[in-house]
Design a protein around this motif. Sequence first.
Motif, PDB file in Angstrom:
ATOM      1  N   ILE A 464     -20.618 -21.931 -40.723  1.00  0.00           N
ATOM      2  CA  ILE A 464     -21.956 -22.366 -41.142  1.00  0.00           C
ATOM      3  C   ILE A 464     -22.097 -22.226 -42.649  1.00  0.00           C
ATOM      4  O   ILE A 464     -22.615 -23.129 -43.323  1.00  0.00           O
ATOM      5  CB  ILE A 464     -23.042 -21.554 -40.401  1.00  0.00           C
ATOM      6  N   ARG A 465     -21.621 -21.113 -43.170  1.00  0.00           N
ATOM      7  CA  ARG A 465     -21.709 -20.904 -44.619  1.00  0.00           C
ATOM      8  C   ARG A 465     -20.906 -21.977 -45.358  1.00  0.00           C
ATOM      9  O   ARG A 465     -21.346 -22.496 -46.387  1.00  0.00           O
ATOM     10  CB  ARG A 465     -21.212 -19.500 -44.977  1.00  0.00           C
ATOM     11  N   SER A 466     -19.734 -22.328 -44.840  1.00  0.00           N
ATOM     12  CA  SER A 466     -18.905 -23.354 -45.481  1.00  0.00           C
ATOM     13  C   SER A 466     -19.568 -24.725 -45.415  1.00  0.00           C
ATOM     14  O   SER A 466     -19.531 -25.498 -46.386  1.00  0.00           O
ATOM     15  CB  SER A 466     -17.530 -23.410 -44.812  1.00  0.00           C
ATOM     16  N   ALA A 469     -22.269 -24.817 -48.005  1.00  0.00           N
ATOM     17  CA  ALA A 469     -21.724 -24.851 -49.360  1.00  0.00           C
ATOM     18  C   ALA A 469     -21.135 -26.213 -49.712  1.00  0.00           C
ATOM     19  O   ALA A 469     -21.046 -26.581 -50.888  1.00  0.00           O
ATOM     20  CB  ALA A 469     -20.661 -23.765 -49.513  1.00  0.00           C
ATOM     21  N   ALA A 470     -20.741 -26.977 -48.699  1.00  0.00           N
ATOM     22  CA  ALA A 470     -20.175 -28.299 -48.961  1.00  0.00           C
ATOM     23  C   ALA A 470     -21.234 -29.301 -49.390  1.00  0.00           C
ATOM     24  O   ALA A 470     -20.904 -30.343 -49.968  1.00  0.00           O
ATOM     25  CB  ALA A 470     -19.465 -28.803 -47.705  1.00  0.00           C
ATOM     26  N   VAL A 471     -22.491 -28.988 -49.114  1.00  0.00           N
ATOM     27  CA  VAL A 471     -23.576 -29.938 -49.386  1.00  0.00           C
ATOM     28  C   VAL A 471     -24.557 -29.418 -50.424  1.00  0.00           C
ATOM     29  O   VAL A 471     -25.107 -30.189 -51.224  1.00  0.00           O
ATOM     30  CB  VAL A 471     -24.339 -30.267 -48.078  1.00  0.00           C
ATOM     31  N   HIS A 472     -24.782 -28.104 -50.446  1.00  0.00           N
ATOM     32  CA  HIS A 472     -25.829 -27.518 -51.290  1.00  0.00           C
ATOM     33  C   HIS A 472     -25.245 -26.442 -52.196  1.00  0.00           C
ATOM     34  O   HIS A 472     -24.244 -25.792 -51.846  1.00  0.00           O
ATOM     35  CB  HIS A 472     -26.919 -26.878 -50.419  1.00  0.00           C
ATOM     36  N   PRO A 473     -25.896 -26.205 -53.352  1.00  0.00           N
ATOM     37  CA  PRO A 473     -25.541 -25.018 -54.139  1.00  0.00           C
ATOM     38  C   PRO A 473     -25.957 -23.769 -53.370  1.00  0.00           C
ATOM     39  O   PRO A 473     -27.104 -23.651 -52.940  1.00  0.00           O
ATOM     40  CB  PRO A 473     -26.354 -25.182 -55.430  1.00  0.00           C
ATOM     41  N   VAL A 474     -25.014 -22.856 -53.154  1.00  0.00           N
ATOM     42  CA  VAL A 474     -25.220 -21.730 -52.242  1.00  0.00           C
ATOM     43  C   VAL A 474     -24.936 -20.419 -52.955  1.00  0.00           C
ATOM     44  O   VAL A 474     -24.029 -20.329 -53.790  1.00  0.00           O
ATOM     45  CB  VAL A 474     -24.309 -21.880 -51.001  1.00  0.00           C
TER      46      VAL A 474
END
Length: 521
Positions: A464-466, A469-474
Motif C-alpha cells: 500500500i505504501r509503495s 508513493a508511485a502516485v503521490h509525494p509521500v
Amino acid sequence: MADSFSHQQTVTKPAVVSAGGIVAAQNRLAAQAGAAALAGGGNAVDAAVATAFAIGVVEPWMSGVGGGGLLLHRDAASGRVRAWDFGMRTPKALDPAGYPVVEGEDADLFGWPLVKDSRNLRGGTAIAVPGQVAGMAAVLQALGTLSWEAALAPAILLAERGVPLDWFSLLQIAQHSGDLAQNEASAALYLRDGHPPAQLQPAVCLPNSKLRETLQHLAKAGARDFYEGELAARIVADVQAAGGCLSAEDLRGYQAREVEPLTVSRGQAALHVLPELNGGPTLARAVTRLGESWTGGAPDGAFYLAVAEALREAFAHRLSHLGDVDGARGPSCTTHISVVDRAGNMVTLTQTLLSVFGSKVTLPSSGILMNNGINWFDPRPGRPNSLGPDKRTLSNYVPVLGVTPERSFAIGASGGRKIIPAMTQLGLMLGVGGMTLEEALHQPRIDVSGPDLVTVDPRLDPSIRSALAAVHPVQTGAAGFAPNNYATALAVLREQGRNHGAVEPLHPWAEAVSEDEVPSA
C-alpha cells in the motif's frame, strides 16, 4: 529523524458494548459525568452537555467556555438530524492592520506567515467571540431534559478538585510553559515559580477556584449572563485589559445558530456533516469525488489511493476558495465527544479553543481560559479567509453522523486539519466498509491535510505504501500522540439494538464509558 521509541509495542483499547448509553470523550472523568447523566434518566443531549462543560474543566488546554464548536444530533425514532453551529467570530472592532505580517512563518497549526509579536496567536489580541455557552444552552433547551443547573453541576464539582496532574497533563503544561508564563493568571494556575509542576507523587490536582465560582454563577444566572450580564461585563473588561478588542456589543449580539445539515451519500451510507465554514464541505467534496474506485470491504490499496486523490483535490479547493468573505451569513487543538443513549439517540460534538491553551490568557476575574480564534484567519489581505472584523472562522473540525440500513454512528476527532482526512476514512470504513467500531479505530490511516503531501502510517502493508508513493509525494509518520499525525478519533455506533463506543487507542486519557459503569445512587 532518529526514532528512539520501541517498534514492538502495541497499544489497543477494546470497544465498550452495552444495551445502555455510552459516552466517548478524551477524558475519562468527563465521560463519567456524561454517563452519570444517562444513568440518571437523561438523554444523549443531556449527557453531551454535561460532558462538554466537564471536559472544559479537566482538559482545559483543549476546550472550555472560552471557546466554540459544532454539534449534530440524530433522533432514533424519526431519523431526523439537526445541527448547531456555535463557532467563534472576530470582534467588530478588529483592525487587520493591527496584525502586520513580518518575515518568517509561525510554528502553530497552520504555518501562516508570521505576524508581529504573534498577535494572532497569543494574548488578548488573539481572542475571538466565544460561542460555547450559547451553543450548549441552545441545544439543551431544544432537545435536553436536564435543567441548566444540573448540566453544569458535574463541571462545578470537578473545578473544585481541579486538573489531575499526571505525566500526560504535565506534558501539555510543559510544552507551553513559556507562553503560559506570560499571563499572570495562567501562570498562577499551571506553573510553580514560573516552571511546570515537578511533583507527580503523591497525586495532586490543579484547582481553579475562580472558574468554579464562575460556573456556579452561570448555573444560577443562566446562559445569557455570559453574553449580556454581570459575567459578560467582567469578560469584556479582562479581555480589553489584556489588549483585545472584544466588546459588550460583540457578546450581546452572539447567538448559536441551528443550520440545515449537509448530507453526502456513498452507496447505502449517508454521512451528515455541517455546512459552511468548517471541515464538513471539504469532507463531502472528497467523498463525492471518490467515484467507484473503492466499493467497500477491508481498506486496501485502492481505498487509500482513492482517498488520497480525493482529499488532495478537496484541500486544494478548500485552501483557495473557502472563507467568510465580507462576513456574510453563509457557509484545531480541540476535543470531541460522541454519545449514544439507551434509545439510540446520538450526539457528535466537537469543541475547541483552537491552539493548545488557546490564547494562553486566563481571565483573572473569572478563571476562564480564552480561545485564540483569530489564528484561523490568513493574516495576508485579499484572500477568501483573510482576517477582518465580524467574520466567522473557517474551522477544521468536522463531527459526523453516519446512517446505513443496518447501523448508525457518531464520530469526530481533535487534531486541526488532520480531522478532515481522519473523519473521511472512518466514515467510509464504518458506512461503506462495514468494519466493526473496534476494527475501524485500530485501522492505520493516512493523512492528507493539504494538497501537496500524503503522510503514511508505517503499519500499513508495504504494498500500500509503495502504491501511494508511485502516485503521490509521500512521507512516513508514525502513529502516536505527540506528535499526532492522524488526529484523535472518538466514536459511538448502534447496531442490532446494541451500543458500541471506542476511542483512539493511543490517547492516554480517552475512554468510552457506559452508563452501566456508573454506580447506582
